[in-house]
Design a protein around this motif. Structure first.
Motif, PDB file in Angstrom:
ATOM      1  N   MET A   1       0.982  -1.292  -0.197  1.00  0.00           N
ATOM      2  CA  MET A   1      -0.076   0.094  -0.072  1.00  0.00           C
ATOM      3  C   MET A   1       0.620   1.243  -0.017  1.00  0.00           C
ATOM      4  O   MET A   1       1.730   1.358   0.488  1.00  0.00           O
ATOM      5  N   PRO A   2       0.302   2.163  -0.820  1.00  0.00           N
ATOM      6  CA  PRO A   2       1.221   3.473  -0.855  1.00  0.00           C
ATOM      7  C   PRO A   2       1.034   4.034   0.922  1.00  0.00           C
ATOM      8  O   PRO A   2       0.145   3.857   1.554  1.00  0.00           O
ATOM      9  N   GLN A   3       2.285   4.712   0.753  1.00  0.00           N
ATOM     10  CA  GLN A   3       2.177   5.245   2.132  1.00  0.00           C
ATOM     11  C   GLN A   3       2.164   6.716   2.175  1.00  0.00           C
ATOM     12  O   GLN A   3       2.245   7.323   1.250  1.00  0.00           O
TER      13      GLN A   3
ATOM     14  N   GLU B   1       3.149  10.163   2.428  1.00  0.00           N
ATOM     15  CA  GLU B   1       4.637  10.672   2.350  1.00  0.00           C
ATOM     16  C   GLU B   1       4.781  12.109   2.666  1.00  0.00           C
ATOM     17  O   GLU B   1       5.797  12.671   2.795  1.00  0.00           O
TER      18      GLU B   1
ATOM     19  N   HIS C   1      -3.674   5.432  -4.418  1.00  0.00           N
ATOM     20  CA  HIS C   1      -3.718   5.670  -5.593  1.00  0.00           C
ATOM     21  C   HIS C   1      -5.233   6.247  -6.060  1.00  0.00           C
ATOM     22  O   HIS C   1      -6.157   5.294  -5.831  1.00  0.00           O
TER      23      HIS C   1
ATOM     24  N   ALA D   1      22.469  -8.385  -6.648  1.00  0.00           N
ATOM     25  CA  ALA D   1      23.112  -7.248  -6.361  1.00  0.00           C
ATOM     26  C   ALA D   1      23.019  -7.345  -4.784  1.00  0.00           C
ATOM     27  O   ALA D   1      24.175  -6.250  -4.322  1.00  0.00           O
TER      28      ALA D   1
ATOM     29  N   PRO E   1      19.265 -10.884  -0.114  1.00  0.00           N
ATOM     30  CA  PRO E   1      17.850 -10.470  -0.023  1.00  0.00           C
ATOM     31  C   PRO E   1      17.774 -10.244   1.532  1.00  0.00           C
ATOM     32  O   PRO E   1      18.340 -10.939   2.684  1.00  0.00           O
ATOM     33  N   LYS E   2      16.676  -9.112   1.775  1.00  0.00           N
ATOM     34  CA  LYS E   2      16.332  -9.167   3.177  1.00  0.00           C
ATOM     35  C   LYS E   2      15.311  -9.857   3.539  1.00  0.00           C
ATOM     36  O   LYS E   2      14.157  -9.977   2.831  1.00  0.00           O
TER      37      LYS E   2
ATOM     38  N   TYR F   1      10.681 -11.128  -3.829  1.00  0.00           N
ATOM     39  CA  TYR F   1      12.236 -11.181  -4.203  1.00  0.00           C
ATOM     40  C   TYR F   1      12.500 -11.117  -5.320  1.00  0.00           C
ATOM     41  O   TYR F   1      13.118 -10.539  -6.043  1.00  0.00           O
TER      42      TYR F   1
ATOM     43  N   ARG G   1      16.046  -5.451 -10.731  1.00  0.00           N
ATOM     44  CA  ARG G   1      17.661  -4.848 -10.548  1.00  0.00           C
ATOM     45  C   ARG G   1      18.114  -5.531 -11.831  1.00  0.00           C
ATOM     46  O   ARG G   1      19.087  -4.963 -12.242  1.00  0.00           O
TER      47      ARG G   1
ATOM     48  N   ARG H   1       5.415   0.243  -8.364  1.00  0.00           N
ATOM     49  CA  ARG H   1       4.192   1.115  -7.676  1.00  0.00           C
ATOM     50  C   ARG H   1       2.921   0.576  -7.951  1.00  0.00           C
ATOM     51  O   ARG H   1       1.827   0.405  -7.427  1.00  0.00           O
TER      52      ARG H   1
ATOM     53  N   SER I   1       4.735  -0.170  -1.958  1.00  0.00           N
ATOM     54  CA  SER I   1       4.667   0.923  -1.055  1.00  0.00           C
ATOM     55  C   SER I   1       6.114   1.848  -1.676  1.00  0.00           C
ATOM     56  O   SER I   1       6.868   1.317  -2.548  1.00  0.00           O
ATOM     57  N   ILE I   2       5.892   3.147  -1.494  1.00  0.00           N
ATOM     58  CA  ILE I   2       7.416   4.073  -1.894  1.00  0.00           C
ATOM     59  C   ILE I   2       8.453   3.314  -1.091  1.00  0.00           C
ATOM     60  O   ILE I   2       9.466   3.362  -1.590  1.00  0.00           O
ATOM     61  N   GLU I   3       8.359   3.024   0.375  1.00  0.00           N
ATOM     62  CA  GLU I   3       9.624   2.323   0.924  1.00  0.00           C
ATOM     63  C   GLU I   3       9.966   1.102   0.282  1.00  0.00           C
ATOM     64  O   GLU I   3      11.279   0.932   0.155  1.00  0.00           O
TER      65      GLU I   3
ATOM     66  N   ASP J   1      13.574   0.557  -1.545  1.00  0.00           N
ATOM     67  CA  ASP J   1      14.169  -0.640  -1.198  1.00  0.00           C
ATOM     68  C   ASP J   1      14.979  -1.590  -2.460  1.00  0.00           C
ATOM     69  O   ASP J   1      15.932  -1.914  -2.593  1.00  0.00           O
TER      70      ASP J   1
ATOM     71  N   HIS K   1      17.320   0.184  -4.403  1.00  0.00           N
ATOM     72  CA  HIS K   1      18.574   0.818  -3.610  1.00  0.00           C
ATOM     73  C   HIS K   1      18.697   2.247  -3.662  1.00  0.00           C
ATOM     74  O   HIS K   1      19.844   2.871  -4.094  1.00  0.00           O
TER      75      HIS K   1
ATOM     76  N   SER L   1      13.578   7.069  -0.225  1.00  0.00           N
ATOM     77  CA  SER L   1      12.204   7.291  -0.512  1.00  0.00           C
ATOM     78  C   SER L   1      12.017   8.668  -1.366  1.00  0.00           C
ATOM     79  O   SER L   1      11.111   8.449  -2.083  1.00  0.00           O
TER      80      SER L   1
END
Lengths: 441, 169
Positions: free
Chosen positions: A1-3, A5, A14, A92, A95-96, B62, B69, B123, B129-131, B135, B138, B141
């Motif tokens: 979901m968009p945050q 900002e 959206h 690159a 992964p987190k 992922y 990327r 998006r 989300s923007i974050e 992420d 890289h 925001s």
């Protein structure tokens, strides 16, 4: 979901145009037929396997791995962390883990190690200060100076062109492999192109490697990457990289060479100033598991090399060799030029049977083994390089795949018309019962 | 017996490849050859990571990140090597779809800088989300916001009335 900002443009979910755009994107995207996806899956699998082979090579030649990663460790993955140099070679960044979706099980050893690695909280400005103090005078700009971590990335300008420089601090996982001594050993030229590499033991017992290579091992771009890696005798790694471009990956070359000479790089990594910072690295949990170790049933690199050599026809000289669990290579010379031979010996590959043997020149032997012959231009070959291969798999999924090129290494030009081994010879090697014996040990 | 790496991976890949390919088509503004290449490359990277990385919390997400990327790094070295692999059949417009709008959208996407296009795809196609977008790319925001605003303005200008018409149908 968009945050939310706080910006006038994107603070709402959206709406209006954005919502319309989303609808049109979906409709357009879904309009692309995915009928070819089976081929894509098969192609992806093949690439993935090649990547694994390359990774495995990397395990043998630590420097190669690091060269492939470029600047591993600066993205937040660490050179010695879970990903490891070799393991991260294709991506690159590591992964987190997505929070909230992680399984609530006991973290694996790898996970623990990764967590331990992530907890390194050295102020980046301290790392930057040591870099600055141990390099020639110039203008520096560092990223994330107010952050914490175990590496620093900066842009150095001595007036002759901006250059990216990074230093990472790690604990070695010990041993001789990728996470240990392998990091300070020069790679084989079979797999990576570099201009110069020196390695040696320093007075006091630390080990150092300095390599002058390229950002991309295949030199698809000319960006140079010069690195010095110090492995201290008490198991710390100081890894410094410099480029002749202001950023990694993609930035245009800004100068002929990276700014620091090999001697200057050596001075940087061997500085005593690192010691207090290295001491801040969290300890790696003890493990009995070698991260580069075999999967069940896999023969080791030396075993594979030995078996491969024992199966070679007479009259071939071995100019170079290497290998890792499940993989071995030899560079052969019969007096008519060098020829690289590579072999993978992989148990439990039955799941890939359809992908590997579903098409092409496949025959089935009376005992049920599939044999596929390929002859074509080498994927990563230099000028005029061909690769001949024989892929075999037993009904139980035991795979032996061997290939030979008419060049002494990947990305090198052809040294001869044909590979040193004929298809028949390759077949005989791949189908030898010795492989299953070696793997069953 | 534990499933083999290849089996597990194939299960994942079979489920996700269609979507990855479509994302790649949008990222490449309709270059299906390049999209195939990027999809295979992404799957290859995922395979190589499979089972060895500390658990990837959400491999599907992922993989999308890896795709973006991969696309961006391809763009950076674009002239280096481009070789189409295989063919996908040309497609006929499907029911309810407006071919003109589709072409207009792909053209408009092609007019964006690759990174801006990546922002739009993440998006508005991936609903990140923007974050999350930041992420994946890289970048900060703030950078995503800037790119987003710029890209939307461009798309709005190029698509203008077409898109509203579509949406109200």
């Amino acid at each position: 979901m968009p945050q939310n900002e706080g910006s006038q443009h994107d603070d709402a979910p959206h709406e209006g145009f954005e919502e319309e755009l989303g609808a049109v994107l979906r409709s357009t995207g879904e309009g692309f037929s995915t009928d070819g996806r089976r081929e894509l899956v098969a192609g992806g699998l093949t690439r993935g396997k090649r990547r694994l082979v390359r990774r495995r090579l990397a395990v043998t030649g630590g420097a190669l791995a690091l060269a492939a990663v470029g600047i591993g460790g600066v993205y937040g993955g660490s050179v010695l962390g879970t990903g490891g140099p070799a393991k991260a070679a294709g991506v690159a960044a590591a992964p987190k883990p997505t929070s909230g979706t992680a399984k609530p099980t006991e973290p694996s050893l790898e996970e623990k190690r990764r967590l331990a690695m992530q907890q390194a909280e050295i102020p980046v400005k301290d790392i930057a200060a040591v870099i600055q103090a141990n390099t020639p005078v110039g203008q520096w700009q560092f990223e994330g100076l107010d952050g914490k971590g175990q590496s620093a990335l900066g842009v150095y300008d001595d007036g002759d062109g901006k250059a990216a420089v990074s230093v990472g601090l790690y604990r070695s996982a010990g041993g001789a492999g990728e996470a240990g001594g392998g990091q300070v050993e020069c790679p084989s030229r079979v797999h990576v192109d570099f201009d110069k590499c020196t390695t040696g033991r320093l007075p006091g017992g630390d080990r150092l490697m300095v390599i002058q290579g390229y950002e991309y091992p295949d030199r698809r771009e000319d960006t140079k990457n010069w690195r010095a890696v110090l492995l201290t005798k008490d198991g710390f790694v100081v890894d410094a990289s410099e480029y002749n471009a202001p950023a990694q990956k993609g930035a245009a070359v800004s100068r002929e060479n990276p700014p620091f000479t090999a001697t200057q790089l050596k001075a940087l990594v061997t500085s005593d100033d690192w010691r207090p910072l290295l001491e801040q690295l969290p300890k790696v949990p003890k493990t009995d598991v070698d991260p580069g170790a075999a999967r069940p049933g896999e023969a080791s690199g030396p075993e594979i090399q030995t078996t491969l050599r024992s199966l070679l026809p007479k009259g071939l000289r071995v100019k170079d060799k290497g290998g890792d669990y499940g993989y071995g290579f030899l560079v052969l010379d019969d007096g008519k030029g060098q020829s690289l031979v590579e072999i993978n010996v992989q148990p439990n590959m039955g799941g890939a049977l359809g992908d590997l043997f579903g098409s092409g020149d496949v025959t089935t032997l009376p005992d049920g083994r599939k044999v596929k012959v390929t002859q074509g231009f080498a994927e990563k070959g230099g000028s005029g390089v061909v690769s001949w291969g024989v892929d075999t798999m037993t009904p139980e999924g035991f795979r032996v795949v061997i290939s030979s090129m008419n060049a002494g290494g990947h990305r090198q030009d052809a040294t001869r018309d044909k590979p040193a081994l004929t298809i028949e010879q390759l077949k005989a090697i791949a189908l030898s019962p010795k492989w299953q014996k070696a793997s069953a040990k | 017996m534990r499933k083999s790496r290849a089996d597990e991976f194939l299960e994942f890949a079979s489920a996700r490849t269609g979507h990855l390919f479509r994302s790649a088509c949008l990222l490449t503004s309709g270059d299906t050859h390049l999209a195939e290449d990027l999809t295979q490359e992404t799957l290859g990277r995922m395979y190589a990571m499979w089972g060895r990385m500390a658990r990837i919390g959400n491999p599907a997400a992922y993989a999308q990140t890896v795709l973006v990327r991969t696309f961006l790094s391809h763009q950076r070295r674009r002239s280096a090597t481009e070789r189409p692999l295989g063919e996908l059949p040309d497609r006929a417009p499907e029911n309810g779809e407006d071919p003109a709008l589709r072409i207009a959208l792909l053209d408009a996407l092609a007019g964006l800088a690759p990174k801006d296009r990546a922002v739009v795809v993440l998006r508005y196609w991936e609903d990140r989300s923007i974050e999350e977008t930041a992420d994946a790319l890289h970048v900060s925001s703030a950078a995503v916001r800037t790119r987003s605003v710029r890209a939307l303005a461009k798309l709005r200008q190029r698509l203008g009335g077409n898109i509203a018409e579509f949406a109200t149908r």
